[in-house]
Design a protein around this motif. Sequence first.
Motif, PDB file in Angstrom:
ATOM      1  N   GLY A 119      -0.385  31.936  34.690  1.00  0.00           N
ATOM      2  CA  GLY A 119      -1.185  32.300  35.853  1.00  0.00           C
ATOM      3  C   GLY A 119      -0.522  33.279  36.788  1.00  0.00           C
ATOM      4  O   GLY A 119      -1.082  33.619  37.829  1.00  0.00           O
ATOM      5  N   GLN A 144      -1.513  37.482  40.457  1.00  0.00           N
ATOM      6  CA  GLN A 144      -2.142  36.249  40.012  1.00  0.00           C
ATOM      7  C   GLN A 144      -3.103  36.537  38.855  1.00  0.00           C
ATOM      8  O   GLN A 144      -3.830  37.526  38.870  1.00  0.00           O
ATOM      9  N   PRO A 198      -6.135  34.432  36.913  1.00  0.00           N
ATOM     10  CA  PRO A 198      -6.899  33.180  37.014  1.00  0.00           C
ATOM     11  C   PRO A 198      -6.712  32.287  35.787  1.00  0.00           C
ATOM     12  O   PRO A 198      -6.731  32.758  34.645  1.00  0.00           O
ATOM     13  N   ILE A 199      -6.517  30.994  36.039  1.00  0.00           N
ATOM     14  CA  ILE A 199      -6.460  29.997  34.969  1.00  0.00           C
ATOM     15  C   ILE A 199      -7.862  29.431  34.788  1.00  0.00           C
ATOM     16  O   ILE A 199      -8.453  28.898  35.728  1.00  0.00           O
ATOM     17  N   THR A 247      -5.802  31.412  30.256  1.00  0.00           N
ATOM     18  CA  THR A 247      -5.958  32.283  31.421  1.00  0.00           C
ATOM     19  C   THR A 247      -7.009  33.349  31.146  1.00  0.00           C
ATOM     20  O   THR A 247      -7.236  33.756  30.004  1.00  0.00           O
TER      21      THR A 247
END
Length: 761
Positions: free
Chosen positions: A338, A349, A351-352, A375
């Motif tokens: 992530g 970042q 996103p997971i 991810t």
Amino acid sequence: MKKPIPSTALIFILLGIYSVAYCQNKPQQTQYSLQKTKENIILDGELNETIWDNSEVATDFYMTIPNDDRPASLQSEVRMTYDEENFYFAVTCFDGKEGYVVQSLRRDWEGSINENFSIFIDPYSDFTNGFSFGITPFGVQREATIDEGANTNSDWDNKWFSNVKTYDDRWVAEIAIPFKSIRYSEENMIWNIQFTRNHLKRNEQSSWIAVPQQYNANALTFSGQVKWPENPPPAGTNISFIPYTLGNYDRNFEDPELDNGFGANAGFDAKIGLSPSLNLDLTVNPDFSQVEVDRQVINLSRFEVQFPERRQFFLENADLFSKFGFPQSRAFFSRRIGITTDTLGRSEQVPILGGARMSGKINEKLRIGVLNMLTDKRDDLQLPYQNYSVIALQQNILKRSNVAFVFANKENLGIEKGRDISEYNPQVARREIQGNDTVTSYKLYNRVLGAEFNLFTEDTRWAGDFYYQRSFDNWNQNGTYNHGAFLRYQRRNYSVRWVHTAIGDGFNAEMGFVPRVGYNQGSLSPSYIFYPENDKIINHSLSFDISYTSNADFSRITDRSFNLSHNFNFTNTSSASINLTRNYEYMFFDFSPIAPFSESLLEQGTDYEWNVVQANYTSDRRSVLNYDISTSYGGFYNGNRFNVNGNIGYRFQPYGSFAIRYDYNSIQLAEGFGSADFYLLGPRLDLTMTDAIFFTGFAQYNNRFDNVNYNLRFQWRFAPASDIFLVYTENFAPNGPVDFIPGDNTKNRALVLKLTYWLNL
């Protein structure tokens, strides 16, 4: 002429010495027999229930600090019982009328600087893993997991209940720990247990089981036993559903494509008890916006700095996944999931989308951990969907040792061969020369396989760690090994530690933390501890460390250091040390230590040697105004460096504190290489209106990157493990050398309102 001691007096002296030694509670020899209660225990700190009158009393606490040869000056008592749902504790801490020393009413306090009573439970009796629950005289809770027999991680969060009542001569805590909140074997009828008390205003630490001062009092080796009259009650259906919802407002003034404006999101975590000792964690669209931002550092080394993992999903049984290898050679580091870096090296970042993790005990000897995360793709970073998987096994052998195995696998999904290389991140695709042709090569996977032996002898004298790992991917075929050995021997007055690490040029652990490859390193570190008989110094120690590093084929020394240090711990809770160091470094790549202030390079193939003297002091932690300071002066590559760093804080007990963290470096390199003054300032305000309402606000000004970061965080714990968060963050470029006022120079800002609720099904 001195008169001889009368024989009767000598007998009484010897009996006194014997009685003091005899009254110590011995590890594994001191046992507490539980009784089950049919009463409804009311957590009010009054101990009115009949069961408390009929229960055994765990007492005779023994001092660890400042002396470990006598009983605690003021005793503590513990009574225990249980019913079908909870494990109960009644704790009485006898005290004077001087008041208490705590930092605030915030949960998960730091044990060494807060008066507290803590419980350490080893339900498996393996002396390796367990749980800790602590309480302050103000009723503030702290829970933690225990790994490697002594390490605690207070970022773990779970449900338990308590109440504290203060009296003229004592404070009393009643505690209920639900069986659903811990992992244990229903077949094990003897659990290891230890109790510790930090009586900070007297600078006195004591424990139920006597612990020599050179060891941690919470080490499970030094634990007594609690004996169940029957098999511990089953945890029953153990399913927790933890949904969240949030609204947010994000602005990015540097990149309009990332300017999202208003938004909303939702997701959930779930915890499913597959057995009392095995847990399944699920997460769908997780969000970590409430996690406090990392504290910045001024990194003057050539290699990456490691920051801690604070995201709740990754914390339970984290040691099972994350302790393979040494701190600079980890096979798995959960922050790789992530979080990535862009082409300029900045953290981004990712996103997971979701994931699952199963972890815990298969039986009394075997632990298992399985993790799988997915991810999302980031088109702006040319990153595809990525899958992360880890399998870890740990088998206890001998009394306290274990062997462990790990397999980590990262896969890049949906790679379409033949697409232009510019459409993929350099982590995924690159150009290679094959024969007379230049072709595009795609990295579809990266894998690490490893085995490890952790040694802990029953008498605590020997500790060791021996591991071997190998990585696999189609970009690195040679030198893909990573192995190391650590051995320590410790007695009351001395210890000796030896460490060796060897990492090949081709070792690549993309899910791990390995900031440097292609080297062999060895170090030897003897130390000696003195315990003077005076009322000023608890102990002081002399230590020496010698370390050598060569390249992978041993053809040349690349790093060398000699360090001599003298450390003091004082009875007023302060400490001091002085260090002398001689360093040598060979540049195996071009390096600019003061970038971006100067782009002058220390060129590959050059080498440097210099000396540094450093002094450190930490003030009396009981004072409302306290500080720590570290300063050093000496060489720095081909020039000189002066550094001063530390923290100064004021505590308005028990409602909070204000502190300023500082780090200043003045670097003067040789003529033509430039100079720089780097400084980092971090004021922080911590308010705890109650033990459920918190506010933290801090800023970080780092002139090296011309950036000020604000992080303002309000938290209301309206129910156990359930919170409302309001978080504001902003980054801006300062207009002057010390500018904490944002304006037209704002880079980005975000506001998040988040609700989480822990629901037991």
